[in-house]
Enzyme design. Structure first.
Site, PDB file in Angstrom:
ATOM      1  N   LYS A  42      48.065  46.036  49.790  1.00 53.17           N
ATOM      2  CA  LYS A  42      49.342  46.383  49.121  1.00 53.17           C
ATOM      3  C   LYS A  42      49.529  47.884  49.146  1.00 53.17           C
ATOM      4  CE  LYS A  42      47.286  48.123  45.121  1.00 53.17           C
ATOM      5  NZ  LYS A  42      47.242  49.543  44.758  1.00 53.17           N
ATOM      6  N   ASP A  87      44.225  44.861  39.216  1.00 56.46           N
ATOM      7  CA  ASP A  87      45.051  44.674  40.415  1.00 56.46           C
ATOM      8  C   ASP A  87      44.964  43.269  40.991  1.00 56.46           C
ATOM      9  OD1 ASP A  87      46.409  46.976  40.870  1.00 56.46           O
ATOM     10  OD2 ASP A  87      45.074  47.751  42.429  1.00 56.46           O
TER      11      ASP A  87
HETATM   12  O1  C5P Z   1      40.892  47.050  36.015  1.00 53.17           O
HETATM   13  P1  C5P Z   1      39.984  47.733  36.961  1.00 53.17           P
HETATM   14  O2  C5P Z   1      38.557  47.257  36.873  1.00 53.17           O
HETATM   15  O3  C5P Z   1      40.480  47.722  38.364  1.00 53.17           O
HETATM   16  O4  C5P Z   1      39.970  49.256  36.545  1.00 53.17           O
HETATM   17  C1  C5P Z   1      39.017  50.165  37.036  1.00 53.17           C
HETATM   18  C2  C5P Z   1      39.106  51.446  36.238  1.00 53.17           C
HETATM   19  O5  C5P Z   1      40.335  52.113  36.520  1.00 53.17           O
HETATM   20  C3  C5P Z   1      39.084  51.253  34.754  1.00 53.17           C
HETATM   21  O6  C5P Z   1      37.782  51.202  34.251  1.00 53.17           O
HETATM   22  C4  C5P Z   1      39.833  52.494  34.274  1.00 53.17           C
HETATM   23  O7  C5P Z   1      38.998  53.637  34.315  1.00 53.17           O
HETATM   24  C5  C5P Z   1      40.890  52.688  35.356  1.00 53.17           C
HETATM   25  N1  C5P Z   1      42.167  52.014  35.049  1.00 53.17           N
HETATM   26  C6  C5P Z   1      42.955  52.486  34.013  1.00 53.17           C
HETATM   27  N2  C5P Z   1      44.157  51.879  33.733  1.00 53.17           N
HETATM   28  C7  C5P Z   1      44.579  50.825  34.463  1.00 53.17           C
HETATM   29  C8  C5P Z   1      43.793  50.330  35.526  1.00 53.17           C
HETATM   30  C9  C5P Z   1      42.603  50.955  35.786  1.00 53.17           C
HETATM   31  O8  C5P Z   1      42.596  53.450  33.332  1.00 53.17           O
HETATM   32  N3  C5P Z   1      45.757  50.265  34.188  1.00 53.17           N
END
Ligand code: C5P
Length: 299
Positions: free
Chosen positions: A13, A134
């Protein structure tokens, strides 16, 4: 569950627009983003087997980004989260990791679709959201508006084909590090409404491209100032609009047609970056193409 081999296309994406609207109590960030599936994809093969195993090979843009085939790989985490005890997975990666293209998240969503075709969308969505912010988007594909931490997905009307040049600087960026750099900046919510502009445009098929902007770009450039050169290379290649995707490190430019996107990618390549022309994939096309082959003949 079928006994045979399944081959899934795990499409990447881009975030056509990404606005960070605030920091949440759980430390994550609220955002508003318009995402679109593109034709760059990994290929995932799955066969039922006694134990869980994964083999990863990398090619194309993902060459040299290193195979991550340990238990942390999102394919194995998705398989476990879906309750699968045995399965043999082979993953061919073409989407570079840590590039903001959602490669790992798309692999995870394809794993869920391959191993649990019996589950309803609501349940798949719940498992996907537990794997990463995501991942839910990749259960839908096409053009979607994402809210919350990125896991609230609102499919948008289909729009005209987009032709892009995708540019990868050859290194990844850490998502938590980029969000931390955003926290340290004073740029929050500077441009309210921008992503809404894009959502409106995507439905109306207007001529301009408002909303092609990413609030995390400045933070990423602070971590890796050389990303400015990647942006400049895309701007010089004739793109109508340029932005970073996700938390980087990849950038994209939007072109009028496939030929100019290819020419744009060639010019960015001449500037010393890895670049390729890609096109957007509609939700209908993604639905048709996500299962590359489904066979009951295990070979
Ligand atoms: O949700 P995911 O595991 O992909 O997120 C990885 C990291 O990215 C989180 O631990 C955070 O530090 C950051 N993140 C965030 N806000 C989001 C998505 C991700 O701060 N909406």
């Amino acid at each position: 569950m079928g006994a045979g081999l399944q081959r899934m296309r795990c499409f990447a994406k881009v975030n056509l627009g990404l606005q960070v609207t605030g920091r949440r109590d759980d430390g994550l960030h609220d955002l508003r983003s318009v995402l679109h599936t593109i034709d760059l994809h990994d290929t995932l093969e799955y066969r039922p087997a006694a134990g869980l195993s994964l083999r990863v090979t990398c090619e194309g843009m993902a060459s040299g980004t290193g195979p991550a085939d340990g238990p942390d790989n999102l394919v194995l985490r998705a398989a476990a989260a879906a309750g699968l005890e045995g399965g043999e997975f082979t993953l061919t990666k073409r989407i570079p990791a840590g590039a903001g293209l959602g490669g790992g998240s798309s692999d995870a969503a394809a794993t869920l679709l391959a191993v649990r075709p019996d589950l309803e969308m609501g349940e798949l969505h719940r498992i996907a959201a537990g794997l990463g912010s995501d991942v839910p988007f990749f259960l839908y594909g096409g053009a979607c508006l994402a809210l919350g931490r990125g896991d609230e997905i609102y499919p948008l009307p289909e729009q005209t084909d987009l032709h892009l040049a995708l540019a990868f600087p050859g290194h990844s960026l850490s998502t938590p590090e980029v969000y931390r750099a955003w926290d340290d900046s004073l740029t929050s919510a500077r441009n309210p409404g921008r992503v809404n502009d894009f959502a409106a445009w995507s439905g109306a098929g207007g001529d301009g491209i408002p909303g092609i902007a990413n609030d995390l770009e400045e933070a990423a450039i602070r971590i890796r100032p050389s990303l400015k050169d990647l942006r400049s290379a895309l701007e010089r290649s004739g793109a109508r609009a340029v932005a970073m995707t996700g938390s980087g490190s990849a950038f994209f430019g939007i072109f009028d047609d496939a030929r100019s996107a290819k020419e744009g990618a060639r010019r960015v390549g001449e500037a010393g970056f890895t670049a390729t022309a890609v096109r957007s994939i509609s939700r209908a096309e993604r639905d048709r193409e996500v299962r590359e082959r489904q066979s009951r003949d295990a070979d």
